[in-house]
Design an enzyme around this catalytic site. Sequence first.
Site: not given
Ligand code: SAH
Length: 502
Positions: A35, A57, A173
Amino acid sequence: MKGKVYLVGAGPGDYKLLTLKGLECIQQADVIVYDRLANVHYLKEAKPDCEIIYVGKASSDHTLPQDDINRVIVEKAREGKIVTRLKGGDPYVFGRGGEEGEALKSEGIEFEVVPGITSAIGGLCYAGIPITHRDHASSFHVVTGHLRADDKENPEINWNALANIGGTLVFLMGVANLKKISDCLMREGKDGKTPVALISWATRFNQRVITSTLDEVYDTAIKEKVKPPTLIVVGSVVGLRESLNFFENKPLFGKNVMVTRSRTQSSSLVEKVMDLGGNPIEVPTIRIEKIKDNVELEQAIKEIQDYTYLILSSQNAVDIFFDQLDELGFDARALAHLKVCAIGSATAKAVKDRGIKADLIPSKFVSEALCEELRDVLKPEDRVLIPRAKNARDVLVETLGQICSVHEVHTYESVMDTSMKEDVTELLTNHQVDYVTFASSATVKNFVKMLGTDYLEKLNQTKVISIGPVTSKTLQDLKIEVYKEAKEASIDALVEAMIGGH
Ligand code: SAH
């Protein structure tokens, strides 16, 4: 046949923040399901015939509803395939990895989970914020900001506890609910002057960090038009960013570097640009096209017993020849009687991968060297087969042809690659390119041919970096201004020229 699923944490975005195990899962996969938060550069590591399925997306968190994603994964695994499900960050940190695992378990499908660097920790790190620090925070709390409409009915979040625990708070999020998050924390007693950082696209070239305080962060976010994916960090560790911010100080941080290349140039420049914090935009200018329904090649292979020498001068030549051999029902044994010559170490390796050790690898990797070495050993009754590119140089065929019979079979040709034309013109028009690099005259010519002269002006609005005097001359002849030239013809010197230009 039994399939297997790997739920793999793809890390927060930086290309190299992936585990060795995760990389292995990508390389072995028959199907990759990914994704939008997983770095697309990883897909280059996949097998050529790997099926790639995109399930997310930009505008919504999930294009395919979770049930459909689970169904796709289950179906593919049932077909006996190895499925790698790439998920941003860590699969179990708000990634719904648990649900995917449960679905697999209930279907009796074997699976493994590969942890990843979560954005909740790694993302902060690249913004210069340590999630704990002895003087600032002795715990941290990672919270979903995806809140239900009525918070009072949402017992998952104990705002009072969060506001008073003192550790670093990280909301994922949470952009859409920023006001609610800051209000709830202050209502329960958190100081409005507590530092807050909003980190968007953490660990990527387009990382953006905005700092504020709890009482002002909502207004700041509106003013700065902060959008997901963003991490919200609440706590005094935010202040450490001033000393610990290493990533944004990298020499190419935030820069878009268009890397033009011909097929032979390695991707080492692309990797260097990423290592230096930049965004490489690869533009191939030449593409290999195999000659289809090659009757001449088929015939030569069927009569392979009549030849005594086989000369292979590129990896492509090797691949096409051996694929055809295979298609006709033969294998390496059909070549047992031949002397096999390989020009170049990459070619020799490709031959070896097909089960044959080359008898002759000329010390210098050019046709002249091979002629030199073959001159003494070839006899008039020898028959040489050279399957190779259509537009290859004549020297081999001419020189060896004076000694014995030489049969050249065209198996492929290099043609201009225009697949990126639209992307390139759009990026140049929108001024989204900082540097364009050229590593050969041929690439310059092909690039300009692909683009058309109308765009030269746009190209001149970027910084053009050349690998050396010959390339620079070609650029200048085409009225393209050279911003910097590498001191010697190497990728390192090219990078140096680019960085030195700051
Ligand atoms: N499993 C992921 C999180 C998924 S939920 C993890 O461990 O990072 C999706 C949320 O993660 C986004 O809305 C944002 O808040 C955060 N997120 C994930 N990657 C990010 C990035 N590169 N920069 C900023 N926020 C990020």
